[in-house]
Design a protein around this motif. Structure first.
Motif, mmCIF file in Angstrom:
data_model
loop_
_atom_site.group_PDB
_atom_site.id
_atom_site.type_symbol
_atom_site.label_atom_id
_atom_site.label_comp_id
_atom_site.label_asym_id
_atom_site.label_seq_id
_atom_site.Cartn_x
_atom_site.Cartn_y
_atom_site.Cartn_z
ATOM 1 N N PRO A 161 0.837 -1.207 0.000
ATOM 2 C CA PRO A 161 0.000 0.000 0.000
ATOM 3 C C PRO A 161 0.870 1.254 0.000
ATOM 4 C CG PRO A 161 -0.819 -1.598 1.600
ATOM 5 C CD PRO A 161 0.507 -2.118 1.111
ATOM 6 N N TRP A 162 0.437 2.238 -0.749
ATOM 7 C CA TRP A 162 1.232 3.461 -0.902
ATOM 8 C C TRP A 162 0.798 4.505 0.115
ATOM 9 C CZ3 TRP A 162 0.246 8.296 -3.950
ATOM 10 C CH2 TRP A 162 1.414 9.065 -4.079
ATOM 11 N N ASP A 163 1.778 5.087 0.829
ATOM 12 C CA ASP A 163 1.486 6.086 1.853
ATOM 13 C C ASP A 163 1.842 7.507 1.418
ATOM 14 O OD1 ASP A 163 4.242 6.079 1.881
ATOM 15 O OD2 ASP A 163 4.446 5.439 3.967
ATOM 16 N N GLY A 164 2.189 7.684 0.135
ATOM 17 C CA GLY A 164 2.539 9.007 -0.374
ATOM 18 C C GLY A 164 4.021 9.247 -0.525
ATOM 19 N N ASP A 165 4.849 8.359 0.047
ATOM 20 C CA ASP A 165 6.299 8.509 -0.096
ATOM 21 C C ASP A 165 6.765 8.138 -1.504
ATOM 22 O OD1 ASP A 165 6.648 9.365 2.478
ATOM 23 O OD2 ASP A 165 7.325 7.431 3.264
ATOM 24 N N TRP A 166 7.873 8.761 -1.898
ATOM 25 C CA TRP A 166 8.553 8.413 -3.141
ATOM 26 C C TRP A 166 9.970 7.963 -2.789
ATOM 27 C CZ3 TRP A 166 7.181 9.882 -8.522
ATOM 28 C CH2 TRP A 166 5.838 10.255 -8.642
ATOM 29 N N GLU A 167 10.489 7.022 -3.536
ATOM 30 C CA GLU A 167 11.898 6.658 -3.404
ATOM 31 C C GLU A 167 12.695 7.412 -4.466
ATOM 32 O OE1 GLU A 167 12.983 2.648 -5.412
ATOM 33 O OE2 GLU A 167 11.077 2.260 -4.381
ATOM 34 N N MET A 168 13.871 7.880 -4.095
ATOM 35 C CA MET A 168 14.712 8.654 -5.009
ATOM 36 C C MET A 168 16.129 8.099 -4.978
ATOM 37 S SD MET A 168 15.289 12.794 -5.220
ATOM 38 C CE MET A 168 15.932 12.955 -3.551
ATOM 39 N N THR A 169 16.682 7.894 -6.136
ATOM 40 C CA THR A 169 18.072 7.462 -6.281
ATOM 41 C C THR A 169 18.843 8.562 -6.987
ATOM 42 O OG1 THR A 169 17.535 5.102 -6.334
ATOM 43 C CG2 THR A 169 19.604 5.769 -7.358
ATOM 44 N N VAL A 170 19.927 9.008 -6.361
ATOM 45 C CA VAL A 170 20.772 10.060 -6.934
ATOM 46 C C VAL A 170 22.129 9.450 -7.274
ATOM 47 C CG1 VAL A 170 21.862 12.293 -6.556
ATOM 48 C CG2 VAL A 170 19.597 11.823 -5.579
ATOM 49 N N THR A 220 16.237 1.777 -14.937
ATOM 50 C CA THR A 220 14.950 1.607 -15.617
ATOM 51 C C THR A 220 14.324 0.272 -15.258
ATOM 52 O OG1 THR A 220 15.680 3.014 -17.459
ATOM 53 C CG2 THR A 220 13.812 1.556 -17.865
ATOM 54 N N ALA A 221 15.156 -0.785 -15.136
ATOM 55 C CA ALA A 221 14.643 -2.095 -14.750
ATOM 56 C C ALA A 221 14.051 -2.073 -13.348
ATOM 57 C CB ALA A 221 15.753 -3.136 -14.835
ATOM 58 N N LEU A 222 14.514 -1.146 -12.507
ATOM 59 C CA LEU A 222 13.945 -0.972 -11.174
ATOM 60 C C LEU A 222 12.657 -0.158 -11.214
ATOM 61 C CD1 LEU A 222 17.204 -0.248 -9.137
ATOM 62 C CD2 LEU A 222 15.762 -2.288 -8.964
ATOM 63 N N ARG A 223 12.231 0.203 -12.416
ATOM 64 C CA ARG A 223 11.022 0.993 -12.661
ATOM 65 C C ARG A 223 11.132 2.398 -12.063
ATOM 66 N NH1 ARG A 223 9.043 -4.219 -13.146
ATOM 67 N NH2 ARG A 223 7.408 -4.466 -14.713
ATOM 68 N N LEU A 224 12.349 2.916 -12.070
ATOM 69 C CA LEU A 224 12.576 4.309 -11.729
ATOM 70 C C LEU A 224 12.505 5.152 -12.998
ATOM 71 C CD1 LEU A 224 15.598 3.657 -9.389
ATOM 72 C CD2 LEU A 224 13.443 4.653 -8.614
ATOM 73 N N ALA A 225 12.134 6.397 -12.869
ATOM 74 C CA ALA A 225 12.116 7.329 -13.995
ATOM 75 C C ALA A 225 13.068 8.478 -13.694
ATOM 76 C CB ALA A 225 10.705 7.858 -14.243
ATOM 77 N N GLU A 226 13.679 9.031 -14.743
ATOM 78 C CA GLU A 226 14.691 10.068 -14.568
ATOM 79 C C GLU A 226 14.040 11.449 -14.583
ATOM 80 O OE1 GLU A 226 17.779 10.262 -17.527
ATOM 81 O OE2 GLU A 226 19.275 10.722 -15.997
ATOM 82 N N LEU A 227 14.104 12.126 -13.453
ATOM 83 C CA LEU A 227 13.577 13.486 -13.348
ATOM 84 C C LEU A 227 14.500 14.472 -14.050
ATOM 85 C CD1 LEU A 227 11.473 15.426 -12.069
ATOM 86 C CD2 LEU A 227 13.007 15.581 -10.088
ATOM 87 N N TRP A 264 16.708 9.936 -10.130
ATOM 88 C CA TRP A 264 15.688 8.964 -10.528
ATOM 89 C C TRP A 264 14.719 8.759 -9.366
ATOM 90 C CZ3 TRP A 264 16.077 6.018 -15.238
ATOM 91 C CH2 TRP A 264 17.207 6.335 -16.018
ATOM 92 N N LEU A 265 13.453 8.583 -9.668
ATOM 93 C CA LEU A 265 12.483 8.407 -8.597
ATOM 94 C C LEU A 265 11.243 7.659 -9.057
ATOM 95 C CD1 LEU A 265 10.701 11.831 -7.887
ATOM 96 C CD2 LEU A 265 12.069 11.388 -9.920
ATOM 97 N N ALA A 317 27.737 1.635 -4.529
ATOM 98 C CA ALA A 317 29.012 2.316 -4.718
ATOM 99 C C ALA A 317 28.906 3.542 -5.618
ATOM 100 C CB ALA A 317 30.035 1.344 -5.305
ATOM 101 N N ILE A 318 27.777 3.695 -6.309
ATOM 102 C CA ILE A 318 27.692 4.780 -7.295
ATOM 103 C C ILE A 318 26.464 5.658 -7.114
ATOM 104 C CG2 ILE A 318 29.030 3.566 -9.054
ATOM 105 C CD1 ILE A 318 26.448 2.687 -10.347
ATOM 106 N N ALA A 319 25.611 5.336 -6.135
ATOM 107 C CA ALA A 319 24.390 6.122 -5.963
ATOM 108 C C ALA A 319 23.978 6.135 -4.497
ATOM 109 C CB ALA A 319 23.266 5.550 -6.827
ATOM 110 N N ARG A 320 23.163 7.144 -4.155
ATOM 111 C CA ARG A 320 22.591 7.228 -2.813
ATOM 112 C C ARG A 320 21.066 7.203 -2.931
ATOM 113 N NH1 ARG A 320 25.359 11.788 0.816
ATOM 114 N NH2 ARG A 320 24.180 10.617 2.390
ATOM 115 N N HIS A 321 20.429 6.665 -1.925
ATOM 116 C CA HIS A 321 18.983 6.446 -1.977
ATOM 117 C C HIS A 321 18.295 7.227 -0.865
ATOM 118 C CE1 HIS A 321 20.028 3.223 -4.742
ATOM 119 N NE2 HIS A 321 20.850 2.753 -3.827
ATOM 120 N N PHE A 322 17.141 7.810 -1.205
ATOM 121 C CA PHE A 322 16.409 8.647 -0.270
ATOM 122 C C PHE A 322 14.917 8.332 -0.349
ATOM 123 C CE2 PHE A 322 20.103 10.893 -1.865
ATOM 124 C CZ PHE A 322 20.701 11.396 -0.728
#
Length: 251
Positions: A97-106, A125-132, A137-138, A153-158
């Motif tokens: 269930p979605w609570d309004g949060d978004w995941e973001m990868t930088v 893209t395979a993770l179904r993220l889209a590039e803002l 990506w979020l 090693a190459i990205a941070r997640h928020f």
């Protein structure tokens, strides 16, 4: 930046069947992914592939590392088991269930060459993220799936929440109307090819490719009458029926 579109709205990407694509489709949809050569020979006949053509394709696929063979039983290589996992997730994604949060990868790493950047884009893209924007990506945080270890090693997640309308943001990141029109065209093609196994097999392969591009958004962010669930249900039902027909037993 919008997700890449491989076809126009309502267009169906039907690719000609080859012996290799038939074998891969059969094994990717079989659990465990292995079949005796006698079953493969029986399966490909109604799909328009001759036995000699199949045997030649099997030899090439073993040599290329696509398949492994033991005692006339062919199974997917370890490399293609990952592809089967992605296909399974595409057909049956696990959500919460979605609570309004978004995941973001930088993406924080720099100095990557074109090939490395393309590989990273494919993984995100395979993770179904889209590039803002470049490197950001979020997606809504409703989808359950593991992240590749190497991303650490190459990205941070928020976790974040946009100030703008989540529905409008989703509409700007994914071509939802185009995806829906193609899904509806595929549903019509499934019905139209119900009595033609080779054509239906081709359509079902196109359905899998289309499901891989489904962003699997929360229902709150989707247009009315979203055809994703119907496409998944029809694919599952028709594939089971088709496999039972060509193999002579249920899959």
């Amino acid at each position: 930046m919008r997700m890449d579109e491989s076809e126009g709205p309502g267009e169906v990407d039907l690719r000609p069947l080859s012996a290799r694509s038939v074998v891969l489709s059969l094994l990717l949809g079989t659990h465990p992914p292995e079949l005796p050569v006698r079953d493969l020979l029986r399966a490909v006949e109604p799909l328009g592939v001759a036995g000699s053509t199949l045997r030649a394709a099997l030899s090439r696929m073993v040599a290329a590392g696509d398949l492994r063979s033991t005692d006339a039983v062919y199974r997917l290589s370890d490399r293609l088991l990952e592809r089967q996992r992605r296909q399974d997730i595409a057909v049956h994604p696990e959500t919460r269930p979605w609570d309004g949060d978004w995941e973001m990868t930088v993406v924080t790493a720099t100095g990557r060459g074109p090939a490395e950047r393309a590989e990273l884009r494919a993984k995100l893209t395979a993770l179904r993220l889209a590039e803002l924007r470049e490197g950001v990506w979020l997606r809504p945080a409703n989808l359950l799936r593991p992240r590749p270890d190497e991303l650490g090693a190459i990205a941070r997640h928020f976790t974040t929440r946009p100030e703008e309308s989540a529905r409008q943001l989703a509409g700007s990141l994914w071509p939802l109307e185009a995806w829906a029109k193609t899904a509806e065209a595929l549903l019509a093609q499934i019905d139209a090819t119900a009595d033609r196994p080779a054509d239906r097999f081709t359509v079902l392969a196109a359905v899998v490719r289309h499901l891989l591009a489904d962003p699997v958004l929360p229902p709150e962010l989707l247009p009315a009458d979203w055809p994703g669930p119907a496409l998944r249900a029809e694919y599952t039902s028709h594939r089971r029926e088709l496999i039972a027909t060509v193999l002579g037993n249920p899959s």
